[in-house]
Design an enzyme around this catalytic site. Structure first.
Site, PDB file in Angstrom:
ATOM      1  CE1 TYR A 468       5.509  -2.123  -3.559  1.00  0.00           C
ATOM      2  CE2 TYR A 468       4.352  -1.207  -5.453  1.00  0.00           C
ATOM      3  CZ  TYR A 468       4.607  -2.268  -4.598  1.00  0.00           C
ATOM      4  OH  TYR A 468       3.974  -3.472  -4.785  1.00  0.00           O
ATOM      5  CG  HIS A 469       4.649   6.274  -3.286  1.00  0.00           C
ATOM      6  ND1 HIS A 469       3.295   6.456  -3.526  1.00  0.00           N
ATOM      7  CD2 HIS A 469       5.166   5.753  -4.425  1.00  0.00           C
ATOM      8  CE1 HIS A 469       3.012   6.059  -4.759  1.00  0.00           C
ATOM      9  NE2 HIS A 469       4.126   5.623  -5.322  1.00  0.00           N
TER      10      HIS A 469
END
Length: 550
Positions: A468-469
């Site tokens: 999730y980056h």
């Protein structure tokens, strides 16, 4: 809704919440924030354990998917992104990590002048209120609360004992002088509740500052220009289109996936890509949507028959009922869990300037981002590659502004990433096979019998996905491929800036929420021409009064 403002902020996530909250501190400045989602104050958002429901559903979540990934056996990856005030800080695991100082010195070396570690540290401190840690590297009195976990889970001690048994150092401050080591994470949490960017910077001021308007359910369709100056936006709200005007600037804070999409829909991006979709070209910027990258992540999972681990069983349900009462009374216990309670940073090989692997130890048996449930108790341990070489793209699916973009992080397309993850797999397994963690393990869920490098590579390709980056799609710099200059102004036009994770030239060594908030804090000073962090005027921008030409 009034039609004219000084600043229009597009997106209410970690960047947008800071921009609207800080700029509206001046009562004479009119600010409008537009957010496509809701208010971001649902009980599942406020309760940390609610993150598992938010990640696996469309509640406050765009729930995007990637295009098929060649490096992942053709699988489509999942890309949850926050939808609502607070953005992804309203659905994430709340881990407060800034990254390594070399990340920011690297940005400066790549042309992002003004963004070295010594120059960004004051903005991290300006945002932070740390409940436990003080000293020259931590802030007190900022709006973003940072606190230790309140779960009291004994699995923390098992994890740390295993770390020592496996030869890893312990670390109780990943944002201190030394990043390497394992321990418990600090969280963006206040009194046991999630402290999103919206709760920190925005929600306290809605309805109390007459110069601040915040509108939810407002989908921005394009930026409006007169000649080459951004003068407003067109949006869709309640089924009606309307236009708003900005006297000073439009600030795009829609994130690494949707900010480049909005730029291209507004005529700014690769000329051939825009022409292919019949979009008018205002400014050819070939870097828009390029340089997309993310931390590729693999998850180990183990069945562990203990009610200290979250599980979907009868015993787990009874335990959770007691924990709910504990949470209601004291805001402590299992419902304050972010799941990824422990972890840390390790190096795949000696001689590295900074750790290149991050671990997230979860007090639950997780599979497919929590979308596939197991009727068992257990733990998981993620290992992600912090400085991947692979680079992908964000492109338009169509000229329809309501269509999701085409997301291609190109996971494991560079063979060096797979090599480094093989080393990460071996290090993580060594930790999880240490006596303190291995005791009582009933089953190694995904990786039993995986021993050879060939087998490891196969399981990595079969199960790796995002942690999730996503970053980098509007990177800052001074070269022809940069989208924004170091003052975050979009190159070749006027009155338009980008303030979110898309401007990062390279992903930081860790979770991206705190760095995005830092970027926005610094952006406020770049706009106002003064330094709240240093108590002095900012250096005059290059080409003051006119944005850097493309």
């Amino acid at each position: 809704m009034s039609d004219v403002f000084d600043y229009i902020v597009v997106g209410g996530g970690s960047g947008g919440a800071v921009m609207a909250g800080r700029l509206s501190e001046d009562a004479g400045t009119r600010v409008c924030l537009l957010e496509a989602g809701g208010r971001g104050d649902h009980p599942l958002v406020r309760t940390p354990m609610g993150t598992v429901a938010l990640l696996r559903t469309r509640l406050h979540n765009w729930g995007f998917e990637t295009v098929p990934q060649a490096g992942l056996n053709g699988r489509r990856g999942y890309q949850p992104r926050g939808k609502g005030l607070g953005g992804s800080s309203a659905i994430n695991a709340m881990i407060y990590v800034r990254g390594h100082r070399s990340d920011y010195d690297g940005w400066a070396a790549m042309g992002a002048t003004g963004w070295s570690w010594d120059e960004v540290l004051p903005y991290f401190k300006l945002s932070e209120h740390n409940e436990r840690l003080q000293g020259p590297l931590h802030g007190q009195g900022g709006p973003l609360w940072v606190a230790d976990s309140r779960t009291g889970n004994p699995l923390h001690q098992r994890f740390m004992q295993a770390a020592q048994q496996a030869g890893f150092a312990l670390n109780d401050d990943f944002n201190g002088e030394r990043m390497e080591g394992l321990g418990a994470y600090q969280l963006t949490q206040k009194n046991g509740e999630r402290w999103s960017a919206a709760r920190a910077y925005l929600l306290p001021h809605i309805g109390r500052r007459p110069n601040l308007q915040v509108h939810t359910g407002a989908q921005v369709l394009r930026v409006l220009f007169e000649a080459r100056r951004a003068v407003g936006v067109e949006l869709l709200q309640g089924g009606h289109r309307r236009q708003l005007r900005a006297r000073r600037e439009v600030l795009l804070c829609a994130g690494a996936l949707q900010t480049p999409q909005l730029l291209m829909l507004s005529g700014i991006g690769p000329q051939a890509e825009l022409a292919r979709l019949g979009l008018p070209v205002l400014q050819h910027l070939p870097g828009v949507g390029r340089n997309l990258h993310d931390h590729p992540d693999f998850v180990f999972a183990y069945e562990l028959p203990t009610l200290d681990a979250v599980g979907f069983t009868l015993g787990g349900g009874l335990r959770m009922a007691r924990e709910a009462w504990h949470y209601l009374r004291q805001r402590r216990g299992m419902l304050t869990s972010n799941f990824a309670e422990c972890g840390g940073f390790v190096s795949s090989r000696p001689g590295l300037v900074a750790p290149d692997l991050q671990l997230h130890f979860l007090v639950a048996l997780m599979e497919d981002h929590g979308r596939r449930l197991h009727r068992a108790h257990g733990v998981s341990c993620h290992v992600c590659l912090l400085r991947p070489h692979s680079r992908g793209t964000l492109t338009l699916r169509s000229a329809d502004p309501l269509a999701a973009p085409l997301i291609d992080p190109a996971f494991l397309s560079d063979p060096r990433d797979l090599d480094d993850l093989v080393a990460g797999f071996k290090l993580t397994r060594r930790l999880m096979q240490a006596p303190a963690m291995a005791a009582g393990v009933r089953r190694e869920v995904f990786t039993a019998g995986i021993e050879t490098d060939e087998q490891i590579r196969a399981v990595l390709r079969a199960r790796t996905d995002t942690v999730y980056h996503p970053v980098g799609t509007c990177r800052m710099g001074r070269d022809d491929g940069a989208v924004v200059d170091p003052h975050l102004r979009v190159r070749g036009v006027h009155g338009l800036r980008v303030v979110d994770a898309s401007v990062m030239p390279a992903v930081v060594s860790g979770n991206t929420n705190a760095p995005t908030i830092m970027i926005a804090e610094k952006a406020v000073d770049l706009i106002l021409g003064r330094s709240r962090a240093h108590g002095a005027s900012m250096p005059a921008p290059v080409g003051a009064g006119a944005d850097v030409p493309a």
